[in-house]
Motif scaffolding. Structure first.
Motif, PDB file in Angstrom:
ATOM      1  N   LYS A 299      -0.968  81.914  -0.956  1.00 36.60           N
ATOM      2  CA  LYS A 299       0.276  81.707  -0.232  1.00 36.60           C
ATOM      3  C   LYS A 299       1.424  82.591  -0.714  1.00 36.60           C
ATOM      4  O   LYS A 299       2.463  82.628  -0.089  1.00 36.60           O
ATOM      5  CB  LYS A 299       0.698  80.240  -0.320  1.00 36.60           C
ATOM      6  CG  LYS A 299      -0.139  79.321   0.554  1.00 36.60           C
ATOM      7  CD  LYS A 299       0.512  77.960   0.659  1.00 36.60           C
ATOM      8  CE  LYS A 299      -0.234  77.061   1.622  1.00 36.60           C
ATOM      9  NZ  LYS A 299       0.397  75.743   1.774  1.00 36.60           N
ATOM     10  N   SER A 300       1.246  83.264  -1.854  1.00 33.61           N
ATOM     11  CA  SER A 300       2.394  84.026  -2.335  1.00 33.61           C
ATOM     12  C   SER A 300       2.036  85.437  -2.753  1.00 33.61           C
ATOM     13  O   SER A 300       2.420  86.401  -2.111  1.00 33.61           O
ATOM     14  CB  SER A 300       3.050  83.295  -3.507  1.00 33.61           C
ATOM     15  OG  SER A 300       2.111  83.055  -4.527  1.00 33.61           O
TER      16      SER A 300
ATOM     17  N   TYR B 133       0.596  88.415  -0.435  1.00 33.27           N
ATOM     18  CA  TYR B 133       1.477  88.966   0.581  1.00 33.27           C
ATOM     19  C   TYR B 133       2.329  90.097   0.025  1.00 33.27           C
ATOM     20  O   TYR B 133       2.683  91.036   0.728  1.00 33.27           O
ATOM     21  CB  TYR B 133       2.365  87.853   1.138  1.00 33.27           C
ATOM     22  CG  TYR B 133       3.244  88.293   2.281  1.00 33.27           C
ATOM     23  CD1 TYR B 133       2.707  88.535   3.540  1.00 33.27           C
ATOM     24  CD2 TYR B 133       4.609  88.482   2.099  1.00 33.27           C
ATOM     25  CE1 TYR B 133       3.507  88.947   4.590  1.00 33.27           C
ATOM     26  CE2 TYR B 133       5.421  88.886   3.144  1.00 33.27           C
ATOM     27  CZ  TYR B 133       4.864  89.112   4.389  1.00 33.27           C
ATOM     28  OH  TYR B 133       5.649  89.524   5.421  1.00 33.27           O
TER      29      TYR B 133
ATOM     30  N   CYS C  85      -4.838  85.287   8.431  1.00 32.37           N
ATOM     31  CA  CYS C  85      -3.882  84.274   8.020  1.00 32.37           C
ATOM     32  C   CYS C  85      -4.598  82.935   7.927  1.00 32.37           C
ATOM     33  O   CYS C  85      -5.677  82.736   8.479  1.00 32.37           O
ATOM     34  CB  CYS C  85      -2.706  84.194   8.986  1.00 32.37           C
ATOM     35  SG  CYS C  85      -3.104  83.451  10.574  1.00 32.37           S
TER      36      CYS C  85
ATOM     37  N   ARG D 126       3.970  79.501  10.980  1.00 35.30           N
ATOM     38  CA  ARG D 126       4.880  79.133   9.893  1.00 35.30           C
ATOM     39  C   ARG D 126       6.018  78.257  10.409  1.00 35.30           C
ATOM     40  O   ARG D 126       6.451  77.315   9.740  1.00 35.30           O
ATOM     41  CB  ARG D 126       5.426  80.392   9.211  1.00 35.30           C
ATOM     42  CG  ARG D 126       4.405  81.140   8.374  1.00 35.30           C
ATOM     43  CD  ARG D 126       5.069  82.148   7.450  1.00 35.30           C
ATOM     44  NE  ARG D 126       5.624  83.272   8.174  1.00 35.30           N
ATOM     45  CZ  ARG D 126       4.982  84.404   8.430  1.00 35.30           C
ATOM     46  NH1 ARG D 126       3.719  84.556   8.031  1.00 35.30           N
ATOM     47  NH2 ARG D 126       5.556  85.388   9.086  1.00 35.30           N
TER      48      ARG D 126
ATOM     49  N   HIS E 266       0.102  81.861   6.557  1.00 38.73           N
ATOM     50  CA  HIS E 266       0.234  82.712   5.380  1.00 38.73           C
ATOM     51  C   HIS E 266      -0.885  83.747   5.356  1.00 38.73           C
ATOM     52  O   HIS E 266      -2.032  83.434   5.680  1.00 38.73           O
ATOM     53  CB  HIS E 266       0.185  81.875   4.103  1.00 38.73           C
ATOM     54  CG  HIS E 266       1.234  80.817   4.059  1.00 38.73           C
ATOM     55  ND1 HIS E 266       2.551  81.089   3.774  1.00 38.73           N
ATOM     56  CD2 HIS E 266       1.169  79.480   4.282  1.00 38.73           C
ATOM     57  CE1 HIS E 266       3.247  79.977   3.807  1.00 38.73           C
ATOM     58  NE2 HIS E 266       2.440  78.988   4.112  1.00 38.73           N
TER      59      HIS E 266
END
Length: 757
Positions: A172-173, A176, A201, A314, A321
């Motif tokens: 999720k972080s 990206y 995603c 989102r 994500h």
């Protein structure tokens, strides 16, 4: 906190596992980090250079089993010994910031971060097929299994077992923001290959099973399966599936359209026959979900359509994500004792419940005897195991798995900034002052997993408002291996010690039977009988010589071949002696009251002085923080000592090299301290880093006559400037026979003006 007006520099070397003994790999990585720390400290920066211990893990537990000892006693004893070794080597670590991951004052905050991840939905527990190491009796993350299907640590063939385990969701972080990483000596491409293409995603589907919803399941939506190969826009078609593949009794509710869709079982990662359908893929169970959108995205260009779909998801809080086909959730639980207890309580009514932050830490209990059988040893700690549910108060049990040591090391660089804080993992203001790490020094074997996990935790802390920075590291230096000479017998493929080998006629053979021996260079290890105890080299040459050799021989990323019998170490030792003779000569000359006058130098001596000045400027220019070419520094110093004669001992010329080399202790006893280039009241480690000579414009009666290089310390002294100019070609040509009435130094520009008549 930083002093006002001082800039910061955070240099971090990967902290060691306390095995009880340093090896040459430790010495090299800490030598590199130490040189960088000194470099920036001498430039007037406030430097953070900490040290600690990655103290949990299976090696200590296995050693405890073997020797019938408590892992804590074993670990603390090793830490005491290794700390003393590091101090004896003279490394400039900030020991007041020392951390140890197996102590409650550290793992309390590891548990705190776990609880926050759990509350944010980024930590969860599930039952699934996992990798099981039968030798270490614990599960492994996918990344800890090599291509041959063996454990990264024990080498045992990994088995597949169906058990409960705990995972993090790093997708999720960090993924990206992968494209924003610096190149990092090829590490960026290594991480990109490991993580896979960020081509899809994640969407959250609710599964409709027997007319009730089971929320929280996730599937992956891949862009490669989203779009037709023939068109640039999304196509919508009928889902053609094999009836036998449909999972009966289960429907998936599409999060964007709320349609009830069939669930199909398949072993394929992609279905080439259905490229114009939206396909979701759940890797652990190999479930494909075929689904259709509403037509609001029809006709979009490929990239814009993908972004629009993800943003729409989102906005609806149903995922969206970015993710990849390769990356899996990070499996963090281990079925062993010596690790951070997972702060989860299992309640029959409430399910898994996180331990409240106010009740942390969950202490690791004392266990009198560690079981060698499978399963978590914590299950035997009955007094610790049974507890009350924090939510409803009913009888419950603690989680008996512990966290992988990679979790401990995923945030230790943040704790270094505020190691004694008892209220939180670190104070945001303090951490923001030091972060990000300016230079991270360590082995390439940690360039993928550890660095990625550290990025994940740093991004999470940023999302939670605990930290202002997202990326933890600015620059990475991956040091090369130190390889030892190995001797092995082809017939048995066994390694032998060098003492067993005889060298005759250009051949190497076994002494006992004359059998041929092959000589190679490989990474040092006990099994190959080519390890080197650093204390042997230190005892013979001294730690300064060994550390100097590690910097002098090659750039940090280059592999080094260690042969203590070669002339490399003795060559460095000879160079050190030559440099020390330089200082000794200065002391002897100044003791006699002799201070050479530049205007009295012969042409030959002046040529030597000019050569010294040129080499000084070249050395300072080459040794800059962005290239770390320390070996060039020592090469230049070697050349300089060859140029020096007893007649020419101008301290202004070569004092910068004494400062750079950290061999200037003898300067403190020099008499007739004329030079302004050296702070005589401070030690050599408190000097300022030398700067290159700057070119000054020389004027005579306000008329420009040329340019002349001079050191900064000389440029501040009118008498020294006058002596330098008078002996230069400009001075000999234009000042000979003239009377200088005044020397004017400009306070703002590199300008000197002589008034003559």
């Amino acid at each position: 906190m930083l002093q006002v007006g001082k800039s910061k520099f955070y240099v971090l070397s990967m902290f060691p596992y306390p095995s009880g003994k340093l090896h040459m790999g430790h010495v090299r990585v800490y030598t590199i980090g130490d040189a960088i720390a000194h470099f920036h400290r001498l430039q007037g920066k406030k430097v953070l250079h900490p040290m600690g211990w990655d103290a949990f893990g299976l090696p200590a537990e296995n050693a405890a089993l073997e020797h019938d000892l408590d892992p804590e006693i074993w670990t603390n004893s090793n830490i005491t010994h290794m700390r003393e070794q590091l101090k004896n080597l003279g490394f400039c670590f900030d020991w007041h910031r020392e951390i140890t991951t197996c102590r409650p004052d550290y793992y309390k905050w590891t548990q705190y971060l776990f609880v926050k991840l759990f509350e944010a939905g980024l930590a969860y527990q599930k039952e699934a097929i996992v990798n099981w190491d039968p030798m270490d009796k614990t599960v492994l993350a996918d990344e800890q299994v090599d291509e041959a299907g063996c454990s990264w640590r024990s080498g045992a063939r990994v088995e597949q077992r169906f058990i409960k385990h705990t995972c993090f969701k790093p997708q999720k972080s960090s993924l990206y923001f992968h494209k924003y990483l610096p190149e990092w000596y090829g590490v960026k491409s290594m991480q990109a290959n490991w993580l896979g293409d960020c081509s899809g995603c994640r969407l959250h589907f609710a599964l409709l099973v027997s007319l009730w919803y089971h929320k929280g399941k996730s599937v992956f939506l891949f862009h490669s399966c989203l779009f037709s190969k023939s068109y640039k826009s999304i196509l919508f078609g009928t889902c053609c599936v094999v009836p036998a593949g449909i999972l009966l009794g289960v429907k998936a509710v599409h999060p964007l359209t709320m349609q009830q869709l069939p669930v199909v079982i398949s072993l394929k990662d992609t279905l080439e026959d259905h490229v114009d359908c939206m396909i979701g893929f759940h890797p652990p169970s190999n479930i494909f979900i075929f689904c259709l959108l509403v037509e609001q995205f029809s006709g979009f260009e490929r990239t814009k359509a993908a972004e629009a779909v993800m943003q729409y998801a989102r906005d609806l809080c149903v995922g969206g994500h970015p993710t990849s086909t390769k990356l899996r959730d990070w499996l963090v639980s281990r079925q062993r004792y010596w690790g951070t207890p997972i702060p989860i309580v299992h309640c029959p009514s409430c399910g898994p419940v996180a331990v409240p932050v106010t009740d942390l830490p969950v202490h690791l209990p004392n266990i009198s005897h560690l079981s060698e059988k499978g399963g978590s040893p914590l299950k035997s700690a009955h007094h610790w195991l049974h507890c009350s549910c924090p939510r409803c108060g009913s009888k419950a049990q603690r989680e008996t798995d512990t966290l992988d040591t990679f979790v401990d090391s995923a945030w230790y660089f943040l704790r270094y900034t505020d190691p004694h804080n008892t209220q939180r993992p670190f104070d945001k203001v303090v951490a923001d002052t030091w972060m990000p790490v300016d230079v991270y020094v360590g082995g390439k074997e940690h360039a993928v997993m550890h660095l990625y996990y550290a990025r994940f935790l740093c991004h999470f802390c940023n999302d939670m408002g605990l930290l202002s920075h997202r990326e933890p590291f600015k620059k990475l230096i991956v040091q090369g291996l130190i390889k030892g000479q190995t001797f092995w017998v082809p017939s048995t493929r066994r390694y032998v010690q060098k003492a067993c080998v005889e060298f005759t006629g250009g051949l190497s053979v076994l002494k006992k039977n004359g059998e041929r021996v092959v000589i190679t260079w490989e990474k040092m290890s006990k099994s190959k009988q080519n390890g080197v105890d650093p204390s042997e080299a230190f005892g013979q040459y001294g730690c300064s010589t060994v550390r100097l050799w590690l910097l002098y021989t090659g750039p940090p990323e280059q592999d080094l071949l260690w042969d203590v019998q070669s002339d490399k170490l003795t060559g460095v030792l000879r160079w050190q002696k030559r440099l020390w003779m330089l200082v000794t000569q200065l002391r002897e000359v100044r003791a006699c009251g002799t201070i050479p006058n530049p205007s009295c130098l012969s042409s030959a001596d002046q040529k030597i002085v000019n050569g010294l000045r040129d080499n000084k400027n070249l050395t300072i220019e080459m040794v800059m923080p962005d290239n770390f070419l320390y070996h060039l520094l020592y090469f230049m110093l070697f050349l300089i000592t060859k140029l020096t004669s007893e007649k020419v001992l101008f301290f202004e010329t070569y004092s910068p090299f004494v400062t750079i080399s950290f061999l200037g202790a003898g300067l403190c006893s020099v008499t007739n301290k004329q030079s302004t280039c050296y702070d005589w009241k401070s030690t050599v480690l408190q000097q300022r880093w030398p700067v290159m000579d700057s070119f000054h414009c020389v004027q005579i009666n306000n008329k420009s006559c040329g340019r002349l290089a001079m050191a900064a310390c000389v440029a501040r002294d009118a008498d020294a400037v006058r002596a330098l100019v008078e002996h230069s070609d400009i001075g000999k040509r234009l000042l000979t026979g003239q009377t200088v009435t005044r020397t004017i130094l400009s306070p703002r520009t590199n300008l000197v003006n002589f008034l003559v008549h």
